[in-house]
Scaffold this motif. Structure first.
Motif, PDB file in Angstrom:
ATOM      1  N   GLY A   1      14.747  26.194 -12.083  1.00  0.00           N
ATOM      2  CA  GLY A   1      13.312  26.407 -12.134  1.00  0.00           C
ATOM      3  C   GLY A   1      12.839  27.093 -10.862  1.00  0.00           C
ATOM      4  N   PRO A   2      11.527  27.150 -10.636  1.00  0.00           N
ATOM      5  CA  PRO A   2      11.019  27.836  -9.445  1.00  0.00           C
ATOM      6  C   PRO A   2      11.621  27.316  -8.144  1.00  0.00           C
ATOM      7  N   ALA A   3      11.730  25.986  -7.982  1.00  0.00           N
ATOM      8  CA  ALA A   3      12.269  25.450  -6.731  1.00  0.00           C
ATOM      9  C   ALA A   3      13.695  25.922  -6.512  1.00  0.00           C
ATOM     10  N   GLY A   4      14.513  25.898  -7.567  1.00  0.00           N
ATOM     11  CA  GLY A   4      15.900  26.330  -7.449  1.00  0.00           C
ATOM     12  C   GLY A   4      16.023  27.816  -7.178  1.00  0.00           C
ATOM     13  N   ILE A   5      15.215  28.604  -7.873  1.00  0.00           N
ATOM     14  CA  ILE A   5      15.290  30.062  -7.683  1.00  0.00           C
ATOM     15  C   ILE A   5      14.782  30.450  -6.295  1.00  0.00           C
ATOM     16  N   TYR A   6      13.708  29.787  -5.838  1.00  0.00           N
ATOM     17  CA  TYR A   6      13.228  30.069  -4.484  1.00  0.00           C
ATOM     18  C   TYR A   6      14.263  29.638  -3.437  1.00  0.00           C
ATOM     19  N   ALA A   7      14.987  28.554  -3.701  1.00  0.00           N
ATOM     20  CA  ALA A   7      16.043  28.126  -2.783  1.00  0.00           C
ATOM     21  C   ALA A   7      17.153  29.171  -2.735  1.00  0.00           C
ATOM     22  N   ALA A   8      17.553  29.679  -3.902  1.00  0.00           N
ATOM     23  CA  ALA A   8      18.578  30.723  -3.948  1.00  0.00           C
ATOM     24  C   ALA A   8      18.109  31.976  -3.213  1.00  0.00           C
ATOM     25  N   ASP A   9      16.829  32.316  -3.381  1.00  0.00           N
ATOM     26  CA  ASP A   9      16.279  33.489  -2.694  1.00  0.00           C
ATOM     27  C   ASP A   9      16.294  33.290  -1.186  1.00  0.00           C
ATOM     28  N   ALA A  10      15.915  32.091  -0.728  1.00  0.00           N
ATOM     29  CA  ALA A  10      15.910  31.827   0.710  1.00  0.00           C
ATOM     30  C   ALA A  10      17.321  31.888   1.286  1.00  0.00           C
ATOM     31  N   LEU A  11      18.303  31.443   0.527  1.00  0.00           N
ATOM     32  CA  LEU A  11      19.687  31.488   0.984  1.00  0.00           C
ATOM     33  C   LEU A  11      20.200  32.922   1.113  1.00  0.00           C
ATOM     34  N   THR A  12      19.829  33.770   0.168  1.00  0.00           N
ATOM     35  CA  THR A  12      20.371  35.127   0.148  1.00  0.00           C
ATOM     36  C   THR A  12      19.524  36.123   0.917  1.00  0.00           C
TER      37      THR A  12
ATOM     38  N   SER B   1      32.226  32.923   6.623  1.00  0.00           N
ATOM     39  CA  SER B   1      32.492  34.318   6.960  1.00  0.00           C
ATOM     40  C   SER B   1      32.335  35.153   5.699  1.00  0.00           C
ATOM     41  N   PRO B   2      32.259  36.479   5.825  1.00  0.00           N
ATOM     42  CA  PRO B   2      32.168  37.312   4.617  1.00  0.00           C
ATOM     43  C   PRO B   2      33.353  37.100   3.680  1.00  0.00           C
ATOM     44  N   ASP B   3      34.530  36.821   4.238  1.00  0.00           N
ATOM     45  CA  ASP B   3      35.705  36.582   3.391  1.00  0.00           C
ATOM     46  C   ASP B   3      35.667  35.211   2.730  1.00  0.00           C
ATOM     47  N   ARG B   4      35.037  34.265   3.386  1.00  0.00           N
ATOM     48  CA  ARG B   4      34.906  32.912   2.818  1.00  0.00           C
ATOM     49  C   ARG B   4      33.494  32.419   3.097  1.00  0.00           C
ATOM     50  N   PRO B   5      32.531  32.889   2.244  1.00  0.00           N
ATOM     51  CA  PRO B   5      31.138  32.494   2.463  1.00  0.00           C
ATOM     52  C   PRO B   5      30.914  31.020   2.179  1.00  0.00           C
ATOM     53  N   LEU B   6      29.795  30.538   2.639  1.00  0.00           N
ATOM     54  CA  LEU B   6      29.370  29.183   2.320  1.00  0.00           C
ATOM     55  C   LEU B   6      29.011  29.134   0.842  1.00  0.00           C
ATOM     56  N   ARG B   7      29.670  28.282   0.088  1.00  0.00           N
ATOM     57  CA  ARG B   7      29.395  28.174  -1.346  1.00  0.00           C
ATOM     58  C   ARG B   7      28.378  27.065  -1.569  1.00  0.00           C
ATOM     59  N   VAL B   8      27.279  27.421  -2.215  1.00  0.00           N
ATOM     60  CA  VAL B   8      26.179  26.477  -2.426  1.00  0.00           C
ATOM     61  C   VAL B   8      25.879  26.390  -3.915  1.00  0.00           C
ATOM     62  N   ALA B   9      25.856  25.166  -4.438  1.00  0.00           N
ATOM     63  CA  ALA B   9      25.412  24.932  -5.813  1.00  0.00           C
ATOM     64  C   ALA B   9      23.974  24.449  -5.777  1.00  0.00           C
ATOM     65  N   VAL B  10      23.100  25.149  -6.483  1.00  0.00           N
ATOM     66  CA  VAL B  10      21.700  24.737  -6.624  1.00  0.00           C
ATOM     67  C   VAL B  10      21.547  24.200  -8.046  1.00  0.00           C
TER      68      VAL B  10
ATOM     69  N   VAL C   1      26.711  33.604   2.321  1.00  0.00           N
ATOM     70  CA  VAL C   1      26.599  32.587   1.273  1.00  0.00           C
ATOM     71  C   VAL C   1      26.953  33.171  -0.095  1.00  0.00           C
ATOM     72  N   ALA C   2      27.281  32.278  -1.008  1.00  0.00           N
ATOM     73  CA  ALA C   2      27.408  32.588  -2.439  1.00  0.00           C
ATOM     74  C   ALA C   2      26.794  31.421  -3.179  1.00  0.00           C
ATOM     75  N   VAL C   3      25.900  31.706  -4.111  1.00  0.00           N
ATOM     76  CA  VAL C   3      25.098  30.666  -4.751  1.00  0.00           C
ATOM     77  C   VAL C   3      25.400  30.588  -6.236  1.00  0.00           C
ATOM     78  N   ASP C   4      25.694  29.379  -6.720  1.00  0.00           N
ATOM     79  CA  ASP C   4      25.737  29.100  -8.153  1.00  0.00           C
ATOM     80  C   ASP C   4      24.465  28.354  -8.517  1.00  0.00           C
TER      81      ASP C   4
ATOM     82  N   VAL D   1      24.007  35.674  -6.192  1.00  0.00           N
ATOM     83  CA  VAL D   1      23.513  34.559  -7.015  1.00  0.00           C
ATOM     84  C   VAL D   1      24.139  34.654  -8.396  1.00  0.00           C
ATOM     85  N   ARG D   2      24.694  33.542  -8.865  1.00  0.00           N
ATOM     86  CA  ARG D   2      25.276  33.490 -10.201  1.00  0.00           C
ATOM     87  C   ARG D   2      24.562  32.394 -11.005  1.00  0.00           C
ATOM     88  N   PHE D   3      23.859  32.798 -12.054  1.00  0.00           N
ATOM     89  CA  PHE D   3      23.234  31.824 -12.948  1.00  0.00           C
ATOM     90  C   PHE D   3      24.315  31.206 -13.827  1.00  0.00           C
ATOM     91  N   VAL D   4      24.344  29.863 -13.862  1.00  0.00           N
ATOM     92  CA  VAL D   4      25.325  29.129 -14.672  1.00  0.00           C
ATOM     93  C   VAL D   4      24.557  28.105 -15.500  1.00  0.00           C
TER      94      VAL D   4
END
Length: 470
Positions: free
Chosen positions: A26-37, A13-22, A44-47, A86-89
């Motif tokens: 690199g390109p595959a990870g960034i494209y995955a984050a883009d597809a999620l958002t 839900s917006p109050d508790r989004p799906l948390r995804v760690a990618v 969703v919330a992406v690290d 998206v949060r870059f870590v």
């Protein structure tokens, strides 16, 4: 992600989004984050986690720095990092700084996109002689990767007059082109200064690219191939005999647009003659290395001439020749390595998966996904990762939609947990400080940018920005 034996959690839900760690920025990870958002069905919330303090993976540390148009892809990728979800870590080594098991307690799903970073071996005599380098080592060095083995690479370059590049993929062409370029051609690039100095001082007088099969089976793209021509200090040479195909092979080649275009370029080059004052850059097909010859270092490559059967497989003819060489770059592919806690198939160098869903012991592992080279192997170009990532994220979203994937209970923030353990995660603003430091360093030398190549200098840029007044 629910732990074993736990009750499934609620839907995202917006109050508790799906948390995804990618894992892998690199390109595959960034494209995955883009597809999620990019989608609106599942909050969703992406690290986006990376071992390095810098994003972009092989776009930063794999594409040759004399490729300004290709490296400009990172400007496009950078826009995806600015997304508020998206949060870059960076500067986080999964398996060392945090285990996969512990990471899974902080998120609901993990997408592994960390690529394939280890070279494949030829398995022939003399492969480990000084002067023999994996393309992965040379590429990491000239791209300024902080883990590059500078000592070994620069020792191999010293005194190297005759270079042989084994392989006919795009990476092999990159390597050959960089070795054949003049110092003046490389000077405007973002290569670290020690790389420019070493390449300018290397006495390379000839470069040969070896392919074990014919030109119709080569893996390079036409765009990459064309970039070999027009170098200030080299002439591209091809033996016309290597381009003579049997009628049925010619028909198959012409039916493939990429192959037919490559053949047209190579046949044009077959008319070249070595220009005065230039070094030869040869493409030699139907040649596979049998062994490397030398005592203190490589002195020659023994080559067996090959032929290709109707299925495109190479077989030896028994005809041998010695090709003088004091530098050999092996560019015969990459393979993935396991993260602690994540099995990788030894044969394929990939994580076993089904449409991007990770399989453990033959069964789907809930909440674990894979994309990019670690999913499919080191094939395709940068853009291939976009379709690949979308396929994986479609599987993840389908799992969220049907209730297979649900949110877990509340956990501590991942970044705060890492800091509490003594880690130094690098976030997007910290990366911008590194970016600014590289631009500033480049300006001191009349370039757009100079890559910071040491861990200490990369993190020093972050610390300096943090300590400066806002």
């Amino acid at each position: 992600m629910t732990t074993e034996g736990a009750e499934p959690g609620p839907s995202p839900s917006p109050d508790r989004p799906l948390r995804v760690a990618v894992i892998g920025a690199g390109p595959a990870g960034i494209y995955a984050a883009d597809a999620l958002t990019r989608q609106d069905d599942v909050p969703v919330a992406v690290d986006l986690i990376d071992r390095l303090p810098t994003p972009f993976g092989l776009v930063r540390h794999g594409i040759a720095p004399d490729h300004p148009k290709m490296r400009a892809i990172r400007e496009t990728l950078h826009r995806f990092l600015d997304h508020p979800l998206v949060r870059f870590v960076g500067n986080v080594d999964v398996g060392t700084d945090i285990s996969i098991e512990d990471l899974r307690r902080h998120v609901d799903a993990v997408v592994y996109t960390y690529g394939a970073s280890v070279d494949r071996h030829l398995g022939i005599e003399g492969e480990d002689l000084p002067g023999s380098l994996a393309a992965t080592d040379l590429v990491s060095w000239y791209c300024g990767h902080p883990d590059a083995d500078r000592t070994t690479v620069e020792a191999a370059l010293r005194g190297a007059r005759s270079a042989v590049v084994i392989g006919v993929g795009n990476v092999a062409l990159d390597v050959a082109r960089v070795l054949a370029r003049t110092g003046d051609e490389l000077e405007p690039t973002d290569m670290p200064q020690h790389v420019l100095d070493a390449l300018a001082g290397a006495p390379v007088q000839e470069v040969t690219i070896l392919g074990r099969r014919g030109p119709a089976q080569a893996a390079f793209t036409t765009q990459e191939l064309r970039e070999l021509d027009g170098l200030a200090g080299a002439t591209v040479l091809v033996d016309p005999k290597d381009l003579e195909l049997e009628p049925d092979a010619e028909e198959r080649a012409q039916a493939d647009r990429v192959v037919s275009r490559n053949l047209a370029v190579l046949r044009e080059w077959a008319t070249h003659e070595l220009a005065p004052g230039k070094i030869p850059l040869r493409l030699q097909f139907f040649s596979r290395p049998a062994r490397f010859v030398g005592s203190e270092r490589i002195e020659a490559v023994e080559i067996e001439r090959t032929a290709v059967d109707g299925d495109g497989r190479a077989y030896g003819t028994g005809e041998l020749e010695l090709l003088p060489a004091d530098l050999v770059i092996r560019s015969v592919g990459y393979r993935g390595v396991p993260l602690p806690g994540l099995p990788v198939d030894e044969r394929s160098g990939t994580v076993t998966n089904e449409d991007g869903r990770v399989l453990r012991d033959g069964a789907v592992s809930p909440g674990e996904y894979v994309a990019g080279w670690i999913k499919r192997g080191p094939t395709g170009v940068v853009g291939t990762n976009k379709h690949d990532a979308r396929e994986t994220i479609a599987a993840l979203l389908a799992d969220a939609a049907d209730g297979t994937l649900r949110v877990g209970g509340p956990v501590d923030d991942l970044v705060q947990t890492l800091i509490a353990r003594g880690g130094e995660p690098v976030l997007l603003e910290d990366w911008r400080a590194i970016d600014a430091a590289e631009v500033a360093l480049g300006e001191t030398r009349g370039r757009a940018r100079t890559t910071l190549h040491e861990w200490d200098s990369l993190l020093a840029a972050v610390r300096a920005a943090a300590a400066s007044p806002r």
